[in-house]
Design an enzyme around this catalytic site. Sequence first.
Site, PDB file in Angstrom:
ATOM      1  N   TYR A  96     -10.432  -1.073 -18.882  1.00 52.04           N
ATOM      2  CA  TYR A  96      -9.480  -0.496 -17.765  1.00 52.04           C
ATOM      3  C   TYR A  96      -9.796   1.370 -18.334  1.00 52.04           C
ATOM      4  O   TYR A  96     -10.794   1.586 -18.402  1.00 52.04           O
ATOM      5  CB  TYR A  96      -8.113  -0.796 -18.235  1.00 52.04           C
ATOM      6  CG  TYR A  96      -7.130  -0.714 -17.248  1.00 52.04           C
ATOM      7  CD1 TYR A  96      -7.289  -0.874 -15.771  1.00 52.04           C
ATOM      8  CD2 TYR A  96      -5.819   0.028 -17.436  1.00 52.04           C
ATOM      9  CE1 TYR A  96      -6.566  -0.466 -14.926  1.00 52.04           C
ATOM     10  CE2 TYR A  96      -5.144   0.289 -16.610  1.00 52.04           C
ATOM     11  CZ  TYR A  96      -5.286  -0.007 -15.233  1.00 52.04           C
ATOM     12  OH  TYR A  96      -4.434   0.296 -14.152  1.00 52.04           O
ATOM     13  N   ARG A 149      -3.829   6.907  -4.476  1.00 55.35           N
ATOM     14  CA  ARG A 149      -3.793   7.760  -5.886  1.00 55.35           C
ATOM     15  C   ARG A 149      -4.190   6.996  -6.990  1.00 55.35           C
ATOM     16  O   ARG A 149      -3.343   6.840  -7.852  1.00 55.35           O
ATOM     17  CB  ARG A 149      -2.188   7.995  -5.934  1.00 55.35           C
ATOM     18  CG  ARG A 149      -1.839   9.522  -6.769  1.00 55.35           C
ATOM     19  CD  ARG A 149      -0.767   9.171  -8.057  1.00 55.35           C
ATOM     20  NE  ARG A 149      -1.463   8.139  -8.883  1.00 55.35           N
ATOM     21  CZ  ARG A 149      -0.807   7.747  -9.951  1.00 55.35           C
ATOM     22  NH1 ARG A 149       0.505   8.055 -10.210  1.00 55.35           N
ATOM     23  NH2 ARG A 149      -1.446   6.963 -10.764  1.00 55.35           N
ATOM     24  N   LYS A 167      -6.342  -4.190 -14.207  1.00 53.60           N
ATOM     25  CA  LYS A 167      -5.044  -4.378 -14.401  1.00 53.60           C
ATOM     26  C   LYS A 167      -4.946  -5.689 -15.004  1.00 53.60           C
ATOM     27  O   LYS A 167      -4.132  -6.252 -15.815  1.00 53.60           O
ATOM     28  CB  LYS A 167      -4.030  -3.922 -13.818  1.00 53.60           C
ATOM     29  CG  LYS A 167      -2.434  -4.062 -13.971  1.00 53.60           C
ATOM     30  CD  LYS A 167      -2.130  -3.331 -15.278  1.00 53.60           C
ATOM     31  CE  LYS A 167      -2.322  -1.803 -15.428  1.00 53.60           C
ATOM     32  NZ  LYS A 167      -1.535  -0.892 -14.696  1.00 53.60           N
ATOM     33  N   GLU A 238       0.626  -0.821  -7.738  1.00 59.00           N
ATOM     34  CA  GLU A 238      -0.307  -0.002  -8.524  1.00 59.00           C
ATOM     35  C   GLU A 238      -1.113   1.147  -7.634  1.00 59.00           C
ATOM     36  O   GLU A 238      -1.606   0.863  -6.627  1.00 59.00           O
ATOM     37  CB  GLU A 238      -1.240  -0.928  -9.160  1.00 59.00           C
ATOM     38  CG  GLU A 238      -2.033  -0.136 -10.268  1.00 59.00           C
ATOM     39  CD  GLU A 238      -1.096  -0.107 -11.280  1.00 59.00           C
ATOM     40  OE1 GLU A 238      -1.482   0.842 -12.325  1.00 59.00           O
ATOM     41  OE2 GLU A 238      -0.436  -0.797 -11.553  1.00 59.00           O
ATOM     42  N   ASP A 239      -0.790   2.272  -8.491  1.00 58.90           N
ATOM     43  CA  ASP A 239      -1.170   3.654  -7.802  1.00 58.90           C
ATOM     44  C   ASP A 239      -1.264   3.939  -6.474  1.00 58.90           C
ATOM     45  O   ASP A 239      -2.267   4.185  -5.648  1.00 58.90           O
ATOM     46  CB  ASP A 239      -2.985   3.526  -8.469  1.00 58.90           C
ATOM     47  CG  ASP A 239      -3.102   3.713  -9.613  1.00 58.90           C
ATOM     48  OD1 ASP A 239      -2.066   3.982 -10.636  1.00 58.90           O
ATOM     49  OD2 ASP A 239      -4.301   3.850 -10.287  1.00 58.90           O
ATOM     50  N   ASP A 262       3.796   2.341 -12.991  1.00 57.56           N
ATOM     51  CA  ASP A 262       3.783   3.865 -12.986  1.00 57.56           C
ATOM     52  C   ASP A 262       5.063   4.338 -12.906  1.00 57.56           C
ATOM     53  O   ASP A 262       5.585   5.467 -13.528  1.00 57.56           O
ATOM     54  CB  ASP A 262       2.820   4.183 -11.610  1.00 57.56           C
ATOM     55  CG  ASP A 262       1.458   4.032 -11.491  1.00 57.56           C
ATOM     56  OD1 ASP A 262       1.139   3.963 -12.546  1.00 57.56           O
ATOM     57  OD2 ASP A 262       0.972   3.867 -10.499  1.00 57.56           O
TER      58      ASP A 262
END
Length: 378
Positions: A96, A149, A167, A238-239, A262
Amino acid sequence: MSPAAHAAARALLADPLTNKGTAFTEAERDMLGLHGLLPPHVGTLDSQIERRQRALAGMPDDFHRYSFLRELQDSNEILFHAMVQRDLPAMLPLVYTPTVGEGCERFSEIWRRPRGLFLSWPNRQRIAEILGDPALDRVKVIVVSDGERILGLGDQGAGGMGIPIGKLALYTACAGIHPSEVLPILLDVGTDNAARREDPLYVGWRHPRIRGAEYDAFVDDFVTAVADRFPGVLLQWEDFAGHNARKLLDRYRDRLLSFNDDIQGTAATAVGTLLSAISRAGAPLGEQRIVLFGAGAAGCGIADMLVQALQAEGLDEAQARQRIWAVDRDGLILSDMTGLSDGQRAYARDIAETDGWTRTSQGESTCSIPSPTSTRPY
């Protein structure tokens, strides 16, 4: 052996969830028809790990080690996860962050075998059909990204799939969740990264990002299909870009078990650290004045959790919010600023609170703050 038995033996070795490589015993090789498909030596898990560790050590850099481990995961998950768990401090930076960042940037270059699901805009009418695959019946955890992102790298499009894959490897290595119970998903709604779209190796949908109402409808179709197919699943966002991350979490958290690390994971870590610090200092949280440096989705998530912690100490919500001063790249967040997110607006200060303030910059004279009608940062 019949043709069907030969095909079954090859399928067993081709499936990373069932392939054990040389660790199949003689009895298993007899029963499953694996003789000849494997070298005659019967290995142990320890010897397999040693062989891969030697190969890993010979790689020229961490990106090649990352690529090597991704290929191992796609061929033998038993060995991959055993190797990761054997030495977590050494392996997690390869599986990761930070190495996964380059893995996402070069995802199309190293893509070899299917893992997870790509739900693309052109296939938006097939989402339920794709999720209906019986091979997914055991899924309990989904990590989904739209690749916009990725870490600090921005829009990586389909390359963002490296994040859900990585992840979920941590879910298995650190939480013991079986690899058959996790599912990485990439919502491919295009990319605004022209370099990715123009790369002849790019594996994603070559189109600018779908946005607005069409994007919202696509995500809603996805969530509806997930809730129907996996009603008890944990869905981790996620992101996603800041303008979507908080909105999606708030919109769907009551429809199915949702989590955005996040926002919520960062908040739990930051607030836990602060609580530990003030317990050592002997000063109650309710007596603190907190400056939040960075008020994006993650920063506002920290602020929200701080409000909850302050309320637990007896403050009401309005009093708790008054303890927090949010500063972003444009300075202190004020209620008359334009373009604030809902999360930022909750912590915006009235311009009147700054009456009489001045600012100084090293080597410059003191100057007055802008007038109350100005929306310029200061």
